[in-house]
Every structure is written in C-alpha cells, then in structure tokens.
Enzyme design. Structure first.
Site, mmCIF file in Angstrom:
data_model
loop_
_atom_site.group_PDB
_atom_site.id
_atom_site.type_symbol
_atom_site.label_atom_id
_atom_site.label_comp_id
_atom_site.label_asym_id
_atom_site.label_seq_id
_atom_site.Cartn_x
_atom_site.Cartn_y
_atom_site.Cartn_z
ATOM 1 N N ASN A 147 -6.543 0.321 -0.055
ATOM 2 C CA ASN A 147 -5.944 0.630 -1.364
ATOM 3 C C ASN A 147 -6.420 -0.335 -2.454
ATOM 4 O OD1 ASN A 147 -2.518 1.976 -1.334
ATOM 5 N ND2 ASN A 147 -4.463 2.943 -0.925
ATOM 6 N N THR B 62 0.837 -1.211 0.000
ATOM 7 C CA THR B 62 0.000 0.000 0.000
ATOM 8 C C THR B 62 0.868 1.256 0.000
ATOM 9 O OG1 THR B 62 -0.058 0.215 2.394
ATOM 10 C CG2 THR B 62 -1.703 -1.241 1.399
ATOM 11 N N CYS B 63 0.189 2.395 -0.168
ATOM 12 C CA CYS B 63 0.910 3.669 -0.231
ATOM 13 C C CYS B 63 1.221 4.218 1.151
ATOM 14 C CB CYS B 63 0.098 4.682 -1.026
ATOM 15 S SG CYS B 63 -0.107 4.158 -2.722
ATOM 16 N N ASP B 64 0.870 3.492 2.205
ATOM 17 C CA ASP B 64 1.091 4.013 3.547
ATOM 18 C C ASP B 64 2.494 3.664 4.046
ATOM 19 O OD1 ASP B 64 0.956 4.887 6.094
ATOM 20 O OD2 ASP B 64 -0.884 3.829 6.631
ATOM 21 N N SER B 65 3.129 4.631 4.709
ATOM 22 C CA SER B 65 4.516 4.393 5.155
ATOM 23 C C SER B 65 4.591 3.450 6.355
ATOM 24 C CB SER B 65 5.188 5.715 5.497
ATOM 25 O OG SER B 65 4.478 6.320 6.552
#
Ligand SMILES: Cc1ncc(COP(=O)(O)O)c(C=O)c1O
Length: 394
Positions: free
Chosen positions: A369, A330-333
């Site tokens: 996502n 996903t785009c989450d850090s």
C-alpha cells in the site's frame, strides 16, 4: 530488561528519549540500541564460553548491529548474496564470516568467495557438486537435521541431512576433493528448552568421531546454530540456565573441536523497539479501533512470519481502560495487531511501542500500500559516543 548503563550511554527505550527521537525522525521508528546489542552478545559469550559467536544477520541485517558485533571481536553468519554485499560494503574481512545457506546458486558461492568467505554449508550431494569449481578456496560444514517440533520454527524440517546419511555425504565430499571442516545444525528458532541442542551435540560427537576414523577430512568444527530464546509476552528461560546443559554436552567433545554458534534472535530481539503512532480511530461495535502507522505488513510482520507476540505499551496511561483494537495502516483486514487490548482512550498522534522487536520484524517488513517501512535509528553505536544517533535509514 535491565542493562547496566554507564553514564556515557542514554537509554533510547525510555519514554523521554523515545519522544525525542520521534520528534526528530518521525514515526514509525525502529530504535536499535547498540548498548543492548553489546549486552546480549556478552551475556551469550558468558553463557557459552569458548564458543565463537557468528551473529546471524537475517533477523536484523543492519550495519549498526554488524559493526557493534565486530567491535566485540565477534564473527558473522551470512546466508544470502545481499548479506555478503552488505558486509563487503562495510569493509568486513570475509574470513570473519561463514555462509550457512544450505542451498545456493553458483553466483551466491562465487560472490561470497570473491569477498573472502571460505566456510560454507551443504546438506546434500547436489549442493556439494556446486563447490567443485572452488575446491581450493572453500571448506564445508555438513548440516545435519534434528527435527524440533517444539521450536517456534522447526528449521530442520527444511534443511539438513539425516544423521544416518552424514557419513556417505562426507565420503562424497572427499571424492570431490572438498574439505569437510566440520558439522552444523540448527534445532529451530526460539527453542523451548535446551534438550534438542544437547541431543544434537551428542549425536554430532559420534558423527565427528566416525568421520575422523575414516579420515574423511579435518572435521574439527561444530556449529551449534542458533535458537537461543528471548522474552516476548511469554518469558523464556534465563540464558545462563538455558545454556548450562549445552555447556555440559560441549565439554564432552574432544579438545580438538572448535565450537561456533550462529545466534540471531538472542542478540537482535531485545535490542530494538518498534514505535508507531495513532493515525486515526473509529468506534466499531462498541470498541475503539486505533489505526497505527505500522502494522502486520511492516515491523509487526513478525507476528505472522515469526509467530511472535510483542509486549505492547501505550504512552497514554491516564483514563479508564477498555478493550480496544490496534490495527495497521493498510487497507487489508488481516492487518490487525491486537484485539481486546486494555487501553485508555487514545487520540491521533499517541504513541504505541512494541518491546523485543529487533528480530524478524523490520527485516520481513514490506511496503504494501506504499506505507514505508519504519525509519531505523541506531543509538549508542560506539562506546563513548554519548547517545549519538549514528545511523538513520529512511
Ligand atoms: C542457518 C541459520 N543460522 C542462524 C539462524 C538464526 O537463528 P536464531 O535467530 O534462532 O538464533 C537462522 C534462522 O533462521 C538460520 O536459518
């Protein structure tokens, strides 16, 4: 983990079989080995003879696990209407199930009663009142709290009455005409040692006697919950050794008491692996970052919610190992599975497996996502089906 295998079973955790399953069903996968479910169930039966095991569905609510437990003559522990409906769709007799969520809506009670479930858990007077419309159809286990700060999740923080409140709760049940079938507790999941189980059994022995003295109900059942630990990156005590003091404490209960348990993790955890593949990679600040098609929002969610550290392996072994990062898709850090893992250089399509990923993993995965949850493949479902894949859920 060594599982004694007869030739009729394949080992779906072997690399050749994992590759075959990925080729057939894609990645990410959660591979459930029903032969390991059987093995875990039998190990716990051996460690706790005379204890009826109700598999708690929550860590891995999958039909293949449910039917394997039932084939072993086991019982089930349900906690939500979703779980009740899952087993009802499978045609399971509600009498083999208990419902152990201490806090329920009327609809939860009604739908479980309609499916034939009779035994429920309650831990406070408000909850007892909810059973009044069903007094002829239900019996309750009163849940007692024994705090366990040492467990990975201290379930007695959220549920259970204090032991000192138990008698007044049992009196309240009697006044309302509700049958008190017995007592229950859950000392917390992945217990570090059996001390809390023993303490809780000793305390319940005294409480059971007090309830009997006051004739507040049959009170002939003790439910000792779950909590039985398994190996992750850190090893857990061997189950026979872990249960030895529990057996001794149970032996001191009066003969009339039926003992049941609600194991989840011990049965499901070691019985499934997660398989993910590298989607892409990047070199950042001197380290390789490998982006997998499963991560913290998927099957690795247990790292956050369950504080588990799954043993990770790369299929690629050759090449110089260097500290590397495994990240989710996903785009989450926050979506990083492991940092500074010593890995050879990987490439897109390389496989990573996580061991002991059956419990509280896929069950708590999301589709954040729009990355789909892992496909579940269950193998070795019925004794005699040679390596057959009987269920695939995409
Ligand atoms: C009521 C109840 N029973 C059983 C379980 C299963 O516990 P474990 O996975 O530790 O065996 C849980 C876990 O949350 C639970 O809440």
């Amino acid at each position: 983990m060594a599982v004694a295998r007869k030739s009729k079973f394949i080992d779906p955790f072997e690399r050749r079989e994992i590759r075959r399953l990925v080729a057939e069903f894609g990645s990410p996968l959660l591979i459930i080995d029903c032969e390991r479910i059987r093995h875990q169930y039998r190990q716990l039966r051996r460690a706790l003879p005379n204890v009826d095991l109700h598999y708690a569905l929550k860590p891995l609510p999958h039909p293949a696990v449910v039917s394997t437990i039932l084939e072993e003559d086991g019982y089930l522990d349900l906690a939500t209407t979703g779980e009740v409906e899952l087993v009802a769709r499978m045609g399971v007799d509600g009498a083999r199930c208990i419902h152990t969520h201490p806090i329920k809506r009327d609809i939860d009670i009604r739908s479980a009663v309609r499916r034939g479930v009779r035994v429920f858990v309650a831990d406070n007077p408000d909850e007892l009142r909810k059973f009044v419309p069903y007094v002829d159809q239900v019996e309750v286990l009163l849940r007692v709290s024994y705090r366990s700060p040492g467990a990975v999740s201290d379930l007695s923080r959220k549920f259970g009455c204090d032991p000192e409140q138990l008698l007044s709760l049992a009196r309240r049940a009697k006044d309302l005409g509700i049958v008190v079938r017995g007592l229950s507790f859950h000392v917390g999941s992945q217990a570090p040692d059996p001390g809390k189980h023993v303490e809780a059994i000793e305390s319940c022995r005294v409480l059971l006697a007090a309830v009997a003295r006051e004739k507040l109900g049959p009170c002939d059942t003790l439910d000792i919950g779950g909590g039985f630990p398994i190996d992750y990156s850190q090893r857990a005590p061997q189950i026979g050794y872990f249960c030895k003091p529990i057996r001794a404490a149970l032996a001191r209960l009066p003969k009339r008491i039926r003992v049941i348990a609600e194991p989840g993790r011990y049965i499901a955890g070691p019985s499934a692996i997660g398989v993910a593949s590298v989607m892409g990679r990047a070199r950042r600040e001197g380290r390789w970052w490998y982006y997998l098609d499963d991560g913290l929002y998927g099957s690795f969610s247990g790292q956050l919610f369950d504080h588990a550290h799954y043993p990770l392996e790369s299929f690629r072994e050759r090449g110089k190992r260097e500290p590397s990062v495994l990240a989710g898709p996903t785009c989450d850090s926050i979506d990083v599975i492991a940092e500074n893992l010593m890995l050879p250089q990987l490439d897109s399509g390389d496989l990573i497996i996580g061991r002991a990923m059956g419990a509280y993993t896929w069950a708590s995965a999301s589709e954040f996502n729009f990355f789909p949850r892992a496909t579940v493949v269950s193998v070795n479902q019925r004794p005699g089906d040679r390596g057959s894949v009987l269920a695939v859920d995409r």
